[in-house]
Design an enzyme around this catalytic site. Structure first.
Site, PDB file in Angstrom:
ATOM      1  N   ASP A  10       0.553  -1.047   0.451  1.00 46.01           N
ATOM      2  CA  ASP A  10       0.223  -0.131   0.336  1.00 46.01           C
ATOM      3  C   ASP A  10       1.170   1.410   0.593  1.00 46.01           C
ATOM      4  OD1 ASP A  10       0.908  -0.607   2.218  1.00 46.01           O
ATOM      5  OD2 ASP A  10      -0.789   0.247   3.569  1.00 46.01           O
ATOM      6  N   HIS A 240      10.021  -0.366   8.012  1.00 45.01           N
ATOM      7  CA  HIS A 240       8.330  -1.438   8.466  1.00 45.01           C
ATOM      8  C   HIS A 240       8.729  -2.728   7.663  1.00 45.01           C
ATOM      9  CE1 HIS A 240       6.987   0.118  12.016  1.00 45.01           C
ATOM     10  NE2 HIS A 240       6.869   1.461  11.226  1.00 45.01           N
TER      11      HIS A 240
END
Ligand code: BDR
Ligand code: CA
Length: 316
Positions: A10, A240
């Site tokens: 995303d 991340h």
């Protein structure tokens, strides 16, 4: 060993860094990218995935996926973290390429069936595409090589609520299906990613080492860095999504605990991930659904950052 992967994403500032790694690393064969809502709307996610592949001058299929969560009402995208365009609100060129005609779940099912036992799914956004692929082909767990998910938190606490990490919180029902499926899955959550801080000096090296993507990675990082300064008081960002690829290629940099995973789907704790360690017996069988998973409980942060910088400076 070369890893044939589908990257479910995303993008998203830290997604873009991870995409740069997936495009650059000589041991990764990037079969395609599948997109999901999350950091941005689905159309923006697809645009950014196409754009990054184009700028890197690589022809990578991009399949558009989930626009909304499976059950819950969608939260607005976090423009204050990634920018409204997902890349720190910097000026971006138009794309000239288009997504393939298959949906993301169709693309995943097709690719895995074409190469049974060979394909790794690396998912770094909300998990609707993987949940839909499982529904489309219930035999998928026997055919994927492995699944690596960036998401969740066992001991670290959440980053959206006190207990929920963003990718789990954005679609907890999909996350529950994926984390409880009977497939070999590794969870790379905040317990590991919060140990890794990409500092400005490291980012400068990456910008210099990436002639095609350096500007976008550097300028979007500057926006993301301001969020981390304000929200967490650190000078740098947690990469991340790159940590999911670091786990795939350098698993020795992580500390693993094996066990069964659950995701809270409703109520105040929605999106919380729970681990029932394999080393203990629990009376209630609801705590051991699906196969046992590998869960990252810690990471050698400086070594992970060194691997990210090394990958992006050696392979421009
Ligand atoms: C995850 O949430 C998103 O904001 C990031 O891209 C990452 O995938 C971290 O919680
Ligand atoms: Ca992401």
């Amino acid at each position: 060993m070369t890893h044939a992967i589908i990257f479910d994403t995303d993008p998203g500032v830290d997604d873009a860094q991870a995409i740069a790694i997936a495009l650059a690393h000589p041991d990764i064969e990037l079969l395609g990218m599948t997109t999901t809502f999350g950091n941005v709307t689905i159309d923006v996610a697809t645009h950014n995935a196409l754009l990054l592949a184009e700028l890197a001058e690589q022809q990578i299929p991009v399949a558009q996926g989930a626009a909304d969560p499976m059950v819950k009402t969608k939260n607005p995208p976090p423009g204050h973290i990634h920018g409204d365009n997902g890349l720190g609100n910097i000026a971006l060129p138009e794309t000239t390429t288009h997504a393939v005609s298959q949906s993301a779940p169709q693309f995943i099912v097709e690719q895995v069936n074409a190469r049974p036992g060979e394909v790794t799914l690396v998912a770094v956004g909300p998990l609707g595409n993987l949940a839909a692929a499982l529904q489309l082909d219930p035999s998928l767990p026997r055919k994927v090589k492995q699944v690596v998910v960036m998401g969740g938190s066992i001991r670290e606490g959440g980053n959206v609520t006190p207990v929920a990490e963003a990718n789990m919180f954005n679609d907890p029902h999909a996350a529950a299906r994926v984390l409880q499926a009977d497939w070999p899955l590794a969870l790379v959550g905040l317990d590991a990613t919060h140990r890794c801080v990409l500092d400005p000096a490291s980012m400068e090296k990456i910008v210099a080492g990436q002639p095609r993507l350096g500007r976008i990675l550097g300028e979007s990082y500057a926006f993301y860095r301001r969020f981390y300064q304000q929200a967490q008081g650190i000078d740098g960002c947690c990469p991340h999504d790159s940590c999911a690829l670091a786990w795939l290629l350098q698993p020795e940099l992580f500390t693993i605990q094996e066990g069964y995973l659950s995701v809270i789907t409703d109520g105040l704790a929605e999106g919380q991930t729970l681990l029932a360690p394999l080393s203990r017996e629990f009376v209630d069988s609801r705590w051991s659904i699906g196969a046992a998973k590998q869960v990252c409980m810690d990471a050698n942060g400086p070594a992970v950052i060194e691997w990210i910088v090394d990958t992006l400076t050696r392979n421009g």
